[in-house]
Motif scaffolding. Structure first.
Motif, mmCIF file in Angstrom:
data_model
loop_
_atom_site.group_PDB
_atom_site.id
_atom_site.type_symbol
_atom_site.label_atom_id
_atom_site.label_comp_id
_atom_site.label_asym_id
_atom_site.label_seq_id
_atom_site.Cartn_x
_atom_site.Cartn_y
_atom_site.Cartn_z
ATOM 1 N N GLU A 126 -4.831 7.689 -12.133
ATOM 2 C CA GLU A 126 -5.865 7.706 -11.099
ATOM 3 C C GLU A 126 -5.887 9.045 -10.365
ATOM 4 O O GLU A 126 -6.948 9.630 -10.139
ATOM 5 C CB GLU A 126 -5.627 6.569 -10.110
ATOM 6 C CG GLU A 126 -6.750 6.412 -9.089
ATOM 7 C CD GLU A 126 -6.540 5.223 -8.166
ATOM 8 O OE1 GLU A 126 -7.451 4.934 -7.363
ATOM 9 O OE2 GLU A 126 -5.467 4.591 -8.236
ATOM 10 N N GLN A 156 -7.266 5.241 2.213
ATOM 11 C CA GLN A 156 -7.781 5.184 0.839
ATOM 12 C C GLN A 156 -7.840 3.742 0.331
ATOM 13 O O GLN A 156 -8.824 3.318 -0.285
ATOM 14 C CB GLN A 156 -6.892 6.010 -0.088
ATOM 15 C CG GLN A 156 -7.296 5.947 -1.556
ATOM 16 C CD GLN A 156 -6.103 6.077 -2.479
ATOM 17 O OE1 GLN A 156 -5.098 6.684 -2.119
ATOM 18 N NE2 GLN A 156 -6.200 5.514 -3.662
ATOM 19 N N GLU A 157 -6.811 2.964 0.619
ATOM 20 C CA GLU A 157 -6.773 1.576 0.145
ATOM 21 C C GLU A 157 -7.859 0.736 0.805
ATOM 22 O O GLU A 157 -8.449 -0.152 0.174
ATOM 23 C CB GLU A 157 -5.393 0.985 0.449
ATOM 24 C CG GLU A 157 -5.132 -0.367 -0.192
ATOM 25 C CD GLU A 157 -5.065 -0.309 -1.717
ATOM 26 O OE1 GLU A 157 -5.211 -1.378 -2.348
ATOM 27 O OE2 GLU A 157 -4.870 0.799 -2.277
ATOM 28 N N LYS A 184 -3.025 7.219 2.992
ATOM 29 C CA LYS A 184 -2.891 6.278 1.881
ATOM 30 C C LYS A 184 -3.484 4.917 2.244
ATOM 31 O O LYS A 184 -4.153 4.273 1.420
ATOM 32 C CB LYS A 184 -1.416 6.133 1.494
ATOM 33 C CG LYS A 184 -1.186 5.302 0.242
ATOM 34 C CD LYS A 184 -1.857 5.935 -0.971
ATOM 35 C CE LYS A 184 -1.652 5.088 -2.217
ATOM 36 N NZ LYS A 184 -2.386 5.641 -3.378
ATOM 37 N N SER A 216 -10.766 1.606 1.490
ATOM 38 C CA SER A 216 -12.068 1.898 0.897
ATOM 39 C C SER A 216 -12.301 1.156 -0.414
ATOM 40 O O SER A 216 -13.417 1.164 -0.942
ATOM 41 C CB SER A 216 -12.218 3.403 0.664
ATOM 42 O OG SER A 216 -11.347 3.842 -0.373
ATOM 43 N N ARG A 217 -11.271 0.502 -0.943
ATOM 44 C CA ARG A 217 -11.425 -0.244 -2.201
ATOM 45 C C ARG A 217 -12.320 -1.459 -1.989
ATOM 46 O O ARG A 217 -12.315 -2.090 -0.932
ATOM 47 C CB ARG A 217 -10.066 -0.683 -2.744
ATOM 48 C CG ARG A 217 -9.156 0.461 -3.158
ATOM 49 C CD ARG A 217 -7.911 -0.054 -3.845
ATOM 50 N NE ARG A 217 -6.968 1.007 -4.135
ATOM 51 C CZ ARG A 217 -7.040 1.806 -5.198
ATOM 52 N NH1 ARG A 217 -8.017 1.640 -6.070
ATOM 53 N NH2 ARG A 217 -6.133 2.754 -5.385
ATOM 54 N N SER A 218 -13.065 -1.779 -2.999
ATOM 55 C CA SER A 218 -14.011 -2.893 -2.935
ATOM 56 C C SER A 218 -13.301 -4.199 -2.572
ATOM 57 O O SER A 218 -12.289 -4.561 -3.180
ATOM 58 C CB SER A 218 -14.719 -3.047 -4.287
ATOM 59 O OG SER A 218 -15.588 -4.151 -4.276
ATOM 60 N N ARG A 278 -17.979 -0.059 6.540
ATOM 61 C CA ARG A 278 -18.186 0.506 5.196
ATOM 62 C C ARG A 278 -19.288 1.566 5.201
ATOM 63 O O ARG A 278 -19.251 2.513 4.410
ATOM 64 C CB ARG A 278 -18.498 -0.617 4.211
ATOM 65 C CG ARG A 278 -18.492 -0.171 2.751
ATOM 66 C CD ARG A 278 -18.353 -1.369 1.816
ATOM 67 N NE ARG A 278 -16.989 -1.875 1.765
ATOM 68 C CZ ARG A 278 -16.657 -3.170 1.766
ATOM 69 N NH1 ARG A 278 -17.609 -4.093 1.846
ATOM 70 N NH2 ARG A 278 -15.397 -3.532 1.704
ATOM 71 N N MET A 328 -11.543 -5.007 0.033
ATOM 72 C CA MET A 328 -10.340 -4.960 0.859
ATOM 73 C C MET A 328 -10.648 -5.288 2.320
ATOM 74 O O MET A 328 -9.880 -5.976 2.994
ATOM 75 C CB MET A 328 -9.673 -3.590 0.739
ATOM 76 C CG MET A 328 -8.302 -3.523 1.405
ATOM 77 S SD MET A 328 -7.159 -4.787 0.785
ATOM 78 C CE MET A 328 -6.975 -4.243 -0.932
ATOM 79 N N TYR A 372 -10.126 9.512 -2.673
ATOM 80 C CA TYR A 372 -9.568 9.529 -4.021
ATOM 81 C C TYR A 372 -8.056 9.685 -3.955
ATOM 82 O O TYR A 372 -7.528 10.461 -3.171
ATOM 83 C CB TYR A 372 -10.177 10.690 -4.832
ATOM 84 C CG TYR A 372 -11.675 10.628 -4.913
ATOM 85 C CD1 TYR A 372 -12.468 11.218 -3.923
ATOM 86 C CD2 TYR A 372 -12.308 9.947 -5.942
ATOM 87 C CE1 TYR A 372 -13.849 11.148 -3.969
ATOM 88 C CE2 TYR A 372 -13.697 9.872 -5.996
ATOM 89 C CZ TYR A 372 -14.456 10.474 -5.004
ATOM 90 O OH TYR A 372 -15.821 10.397 -5.051
ATOM 91 N N SER A 373 -7.368 8.936 -4.770
ATOM 92 C CA SER A 373 -5.914 8.985 -4.800
ATOM 93 C C SER A 373 -5.428 10.299 -5.386
ATOM 94 O O SER A 373 -5.991 10.816 -6.356
ATOM 95 C CB SER A 373 -5.380 7.822 -5.658
ATOM 96 O OG SER A 373 -3.982 7.959 -5.831
ATOM 97 N N THR A 407 0.820 -1.217 0.000
ATOM 98 C CA THR A 407 0.000 0.000 0.000
ATOM 99 C C THR A 407 0.849 1.261 0.000
ATOM 100 O O THR A 407 0.529 2.247 -0.667
ATOM 101 C CB THR A 407 -0.930 0.011 1.227
ATOM 102 O OG1 THR A 407 -1.784 -1.138 1.173
ATOM 103 C CG2 THR A 407 -1.764 1.276 1.278
#
Length: 402
Positions: free
Chosen positions: A372, A335-336, A332, A338-340, A358, A342, A365-366, A115
């Motif tokens: 991205e 943010q990671e 960082k 929040s990814r589907s 969730r 994870m 947002y990155s 990450t």
């Protein structure tokens, strides 16, 4: 709380008088900060030359040493904020989930490395933290007890149907502050409402003593360390305006007969040591717990201070936080997460916890250099009212400015 108080908000004279009373109550309750002019001291001494005339008309003088208190009230809202009870209960319910998630991230070295790989290449601060993390893993972690005192920061989102939703903005895993001052703020708000004759509203303000809870966590870590004579080492800054917030926790610990010693990184570098079992000693006193109220920004470190941080991390003292937990609190990482999918990877077999977590996530947002990050910036420029730009560094990370 101010809903329906239009006439009060329009009366500037009444508001000014109310503010004066609120400030006086805040000072009386101990909602205090040191001043920016004197961040290293709660008092300032100066010499006053007092001249006394003699009988023959000549004068002589002698010095009087005077001391004045140099503190101010910490910023606070004049009125308490109205929090829907359902959202408050939601925040309570999800906090343990967040604590377990932070712990899972901190224990997953592969996830942290993957990450933070792009961040490490461009941000020296995160790179230094991660380098210490790798050194500790290579040598072998000396302490299996980990203490996290985490603070979640939330905002309310207004949905299309007018209802409010709880959204987490960030989680702080190092030097989470204002537990001490927050313990004293309810009394100020009750006073403001009572002055206005709002006694029913004043009675609804909940008592809150987070400093006691924070101290209980440190006390438990001290107990698990297992040495009755060991100390808690609080790593502090020399110029510390927020010392009264910290003292509240120290006082709670002292009431449990647990003694705290305050030292800077420079003190650790000069007088800290490890024995053959990697027990940490400071001025010949064994240390059970290291509580960081410093070390979360690049400006807090010199080359000497980085060496002190490594010494502390290598020790068998309980760290609050250890360096992996500090890395877990970076933007960082948030943010990671929040990814589907994870959360399911990090918390396997816990669908209820995943759902609770969730539900509080805001859009993240990155800002990395590349496709991205560029897309996120394009969207933010197109609809700036829909985005809040925050630095990606909270214990690590970097920022790009729009």
């Amino acid at each position: 709380m101010a809903t329906g108080w239009g006439s009060l908000l329009q009366d500037e004279q009444q508001l000014e008088e109310l503010a004066r009373q609120a400030v006086d109550r805040a000072l009386a309750e101990g909602v205090l900060l040191r001043t920016s002019q004197e961040p290293s001291s709660s008092d300032v001494s100066f010499i006053l030359m007092h001249r006394i005339p003699s009988v023959n008309g000549s004068q002589f003088s002698f010095p009087l040493l005077m001391a004045i208190l140099v503190v101010s009230y910490a910023p606070f809202t004049l009125f308490p904020s109205l929090v829907p009870s359902a959202l408050l209960e939601q925040a309570y319910a999800v906090q343990m989930d967040f604590n377990l998630l932070v712990d899972a991230v901190s224990q997953n070295a592969a996830f942290l490395e993957q990450t933070l790989s792009s961040t490490i290449k461009r941000d020296n601060f995160t790179a230094h933290l991660f380098d210490i993390h790798k050194q500790v893993l290579k040598e072998g972690i000396a302490q299996t007890v980990f203490l996290g005192l985490n603070r979640s920061d939330y905002m309310f989102q207004r949905n299309a149907d007018g209802s409010a939703a709880l959204k987490q903005i960030e989680i702080n895993t190092i030097s989470a502050s204002f537990g001490g001052l927050a313990s004293r703020t309810p009394a100020v708000h009750r006073h403001v409402l009572n002055v206005l004759g709002k006694t029913k509203e004043a009675a609804k303000i909940l008592s809150n003593n987070p400093s006691k809870g924070l101290a209980m966590g440190i006390a438990k870590a001290w107990e698990l360390y297992g040495s009755a004579n060991a100390r808690v080492l609080l790593i502090a800054q020399e110029k510390e305006r927020n010392i009264f917030d910290q003292r509240a926790i120290e006082n709670e610990l002292l009431a449990r007969n647990i003694h705290v010693i305050r030292r800077k990184f420079e003190d650790v570098s000069e007088k800290g040591s490890l024995d053959q079992d990697r027990r940490l000693f400071m001025d010949d006193q064994e240390v059970a717990v290291v509580y960081f109220r410093d070390g979360y920004m690049p400006s807090h470190y010199s080359l000497q201070n980085w060496g002190a941080r490594l010494l502390l991390e290598r020790s068998c003292a309980v760290k609050c936080p250890d360096i992996a937990t500090q890395l877990a609190g970076t933007k960082k990482v948030q943010q990671e997460l929040s990814r589907s999918g994870m959360l399911e990877v990090l918390l396997p077999g816990q669908p209820e916890a995943v759902a609770r977590l969730r539900a509080t996530f805001a859009g993240l947002y990155s800002l990395d250099m590349g496709e991205e990050g560029d897309q996120a910036i394009t969207e933010a420029i197109a609809a700036p009212s829909c985005f809040v730009l925050k630095p990606q560094r909270e214990g690590g990370g970097r920022e790009r400015h729009l």
